[in-house]
Design an enzyme around this catalytic site. Structure first.
Site, PDB file in Angstrom:
ATOM      1  N   GLU A  42       5.784   0.723   9.604  1.00 49.02           N
ATOM      2  CA  GLU A  42       5.313   1.109  10.936  1.00 49.02           C
ATOM      3  C   GLU A  42       5.768   0.120  11.994  1.00 49.02           C
ATOM      4  O   GLU A  42       5.458  -1.070  11.923  1.00 49.02           O
ATOM      5  CB  GLU A  42       3.786   1.221  10.940  1.00 49.02           C
ATOM      6  CG  GLU A  42       3.310   2.479  10.226  1.00 49.02           C
ATOM      7  CD  GLU A  42       1.802   2.590  10.153  1.00 49.02           C
ATOM      8  OE1 GLU A  42       1.330   3.650   9.752  1.00 49.02           O
ATOM      9  OE2 GLU A  42       1.114   1.630  10.494  1.00 49.02           O
ATOM     10  N   SER A  71      -7.201   9.370  15.969  1.00 49.40           N
ATOM     11  CA  SER A  71      -7.618  10.228  17.078  1.00 49.40           C
ATOM     12  C   SER A  71      -6.444  11.030  17.611  1.00 49.40           C
ATOM     13  O   SER A  71      -5.387  11.078  17.037  1.00 49.40           O
ATOM     14  CB  SER A  71      -8.246   9.376  18.172  1.00 49.40           C
ATOM     15  OG  SER A  71      -7.466   8.230  18.415  1.00 49.40           O
ATOM     16  N   THR A 131       0.816  -1.207   0.000  1.00 47.19           N
ATOM     17  CA  THR A 131       0.000   0.000   0.000  1.00 47.19           C
ATOM     18  C   THR A 131       0.839   1.240   0.000  1.00 47.19           C
ATOM     19  O   THR A 131       1.634   1.452   0.898  1.00 47.19           O
ATOM     20  CB  THR A 131      -0.869   0.073   1.224  1.00 47.19           C
ATOM     21  OG1 THR A 131      -1.742  -1.005   1.150  1.00 47.19           O
ATOM     22  CG2 THR A 131      -1.680   1.370   1.222  1.00 47.19           C
TER      23      THR A 131
END
Lengths: 411, 411
Positions: free
Chosen positions: B287, B411, B207
């Site tokens: 990540e 968030s 991705t």
């Protein structure tokens, strides 16, 4: 449990489900669990379940992993007779990937257990003994400990609550609590079960050992049908980390001690109720769990699509980490389901978190980012927008504790 | 890169690969990257790559996710012409799951960029402009910021090292470093590229957004063939977390500015070299990465089986957490490959960690538990024992940092 399933069970199963009783809830069964020194860190690690009859009917379901542990190969062979007198289970070692010597260890365990039971007064052949092992893959079992333990454990056999509970403790690995469930039917027969399994919980069977007992009068064929139906709707729909172990085993033994005959539907319902409850307990105690998640897919072209879509979402690391963080990041649910090999309509798909719409017709709903997911139980409902079929999967979040526990297992 | 692949590339590509240059390494291209205020936390977030010709040939490969972001739908449409003048890319928002209004935003971005380029002296239609977006799924883009940014970014266009490097910075999301690679062929033509992508790195395309440029003279068909061959061997074989995003886009633009024509094999080799190096950079900056893992499956019945087996191991959470813990728990590799839908022989399978045998013929090798996996780079070699085919997958470990980063994204 879905509402439909609960209705089905309630219809055929006018009984009460208890978690304080397990394999000895059914008449004709005794069990035991002892510390045999198999686990390096100590604690109970050898369990035994014995069927005292009069019937010895049995059925089993095993891992679909191509790499099968020695006890799985042995127990599959034993069960071709449709008969089991006893199941001996050890934690502290999986006896998987141990070659021919490992298989000989399993065989020897069954022979020694049969001899011990025969000495104890219950004439038993090794061919009537199933063996289950759980723990680290790749190491030989300490057979001196197993042999001594097998001779000892038969002397601890007990009915009532204590025998089953001791056995349930002895099969635990990274489980933090024992898992038991029992149903008492109003017509005087019972089904009880115990299970272990906290990691490698996955599809083809939630990786686990499970022994279920019943005192109903049933043939091996009836048991087999009931067990396959029950596992396909319960353990097969629990998917913690997409991994299927080398040792998955679910056994169902019937003693016939109640003298009562049940219909197939009654038997199916009772076995499913016990399996479903045990699956719930497995989810609640899964490695590193901080959220218990139920993913339900509706609007699918067929049940297979619904199940595949639900499983794909359940396995997505980005969905699982978001839910660990109580983050209503619904875009990850869409991205996950979008790679499932199923029919869906991108412009009609919808997502609900805890019953609140966060995505409608493929677009974010007002307030979607403010949905409160801080609770322990989270439901994720996804409508694919193409049909009427539905299916659910239980899963858990991907937490720091999961990483912690699984990065330091063997060492 | 596998040795075979390196040989193939070396044979056709007598050139040097540099990571200090990217999309402006090829003659005829200018690029820019600016901070347009799209990212809430600030920083560069709008990039532009412009092809000054004389040729405008182009090809693209896009996500296979059924949920496609608006810019993917737009760019697929645009590329049916086989021509591109420019690519405008933004971080700070994926513009996915935003419905018809989101598509209109993409369309408007292309139109405004075309107008800005035309004002600037390069006559451009919106149909010649590809759009790429990356960031959170589900939110509309701040079109006021995009519009102002599009008008501004054309004034920053530059060749040489600076233009490409600025663009590479502006497409970063959770990436910690920009990714660029360029090859200069001894016959006077060049291929350069940039990429971003750190999470949702997966199969059908790792991705990502990636723009590759070349100044060789090539048709859209030649570019398409080279790009498909290259992505299938590079980005498609990088699998960090099994997730495929809604926005994956890899574009290849040719200016023909070198005036040199290459053979298809030369073009294939150069594009593959750049893609392979960018894939390596994506893995190294994934990540939460603490280990860079290369899984190679040999002894498979065919290449498809080898790839499936390698990918199944690469996605297994229990393998990935064990490697995070530097734990040579080879049993998990066997358990993982055992659920892959491929042919294997449980009694002939072997596993090597960093070249040291830990499992031979399905059984643990002496010293297997003592293998030192504390280094950053780990190789896992698995021989299925049934044939002669082989394939490799790049992946990473599953670390606390992965969980941390992905449990607090939106968030």
């Amino acid at each position: 449990m879905t509402e439909d399933l609960a209705d089905d069970i309630a219809e055929v199963m006018p009984g009460v489900l208890l978690r304080t009783q397990g394999v000895t809830a059914a008449a004709g069964f005794r069990a035991a669990g002892i510390a045999a020194g198999i686990k390096a860190r100590g604690g109970p690690d050898l369990a035994l379940v014995v069927n005292e009859g009069p019937d010895l009917s049995a059925a089993g379901v095993f891992t679909t992993n191509k790499i099968k542990a020695a006890p799985v190969l042995w127990s599959q062979q034993v069960l071709t007779t449709g008969k089991l007198r006893a199941v001996v289970l050890n934690s502290g070692g999986a006896n998987a990937c141990t070659g021919a010597p490992g298989f000989q260890d399993t065989h020897r365990t069954a022979e020694e257990l049969a001899a011990a039971l025969s000495n104890w007064g219950t004439n038993t052949g090794a061919i009537e003994v199933a063996v289950c092992s759980t723990g680290l893959i790749g190491d030989r079992l300490p057979m001196d400990k197993i042999s001594a333990g097998v001779a000892e454990v038969v002397h601890e056999l007990a009915g009532g609550i204590s025998g089953g509970t001791d056995a349930a403790h002895a099969i635990m690995t990274t489980d933090t609590v024992p898992k038991q469930a029992a149903i008492h039917h109003s017509r005087g027969w019972n089904v009880g079960g115990m299970a272990k399994g906290a990691g490698m919980l996955a599809p083809a069977l939630a990786t686990m050992l499970c022994v279920i007992t019943t005192d109903v009068v049933a043939t091996a064929e009836q048991l087999d049908a009931a067990l396959r139906a029950a596992t396909s709707l319960s353990f097969d729909r629990l998917d913690v980390d997409g991994a299927t172990s080398t040792n998955d085993t679910v056994l169902l033994l019937a003693s016939g001690a109640s003298g009562v005959t049940a219909t197939q539907k009654e038997l199916d319902g009772a076995v499913l109720a016990v399996c479903d409850d045990l699956a719930d307990q497995l989810m609640a105690d899964a490695e590193g769990v901080t959220k218990r998640i139920r993913i339900t897919v509706t609007g699918a072209a067929n049940e297979g699509d619904a199940l595949t879509a639900a499983r794909t979402i359940a396995r997505d690391s980005l969905v699982k980490t978001a839910l660990f963080g109580s983050d209503p990041n619904w875009g990850r649910v869409l991205a996950a389901v979008g790679i499932a090999p199923v029919a869906l309509d991108p412009d009609r798909i919808s997502v609900l978190f805890d019953g609140q719409a966060v995505c409608v017709d493929g677009v974010g709903a007002p307030g979607a980012r403010e949905v409160d997911l801080s609770g322990i139980d989270i439901t994720v409902d996804v409508d694919l927008g193409v049909g009427g079929a539905t299916a659910s999967i239980r899963t858990t979040d991907l937490s720091h504790a999961y990483v912690e526990e699984n990065s330091a297992y063997s060492s």
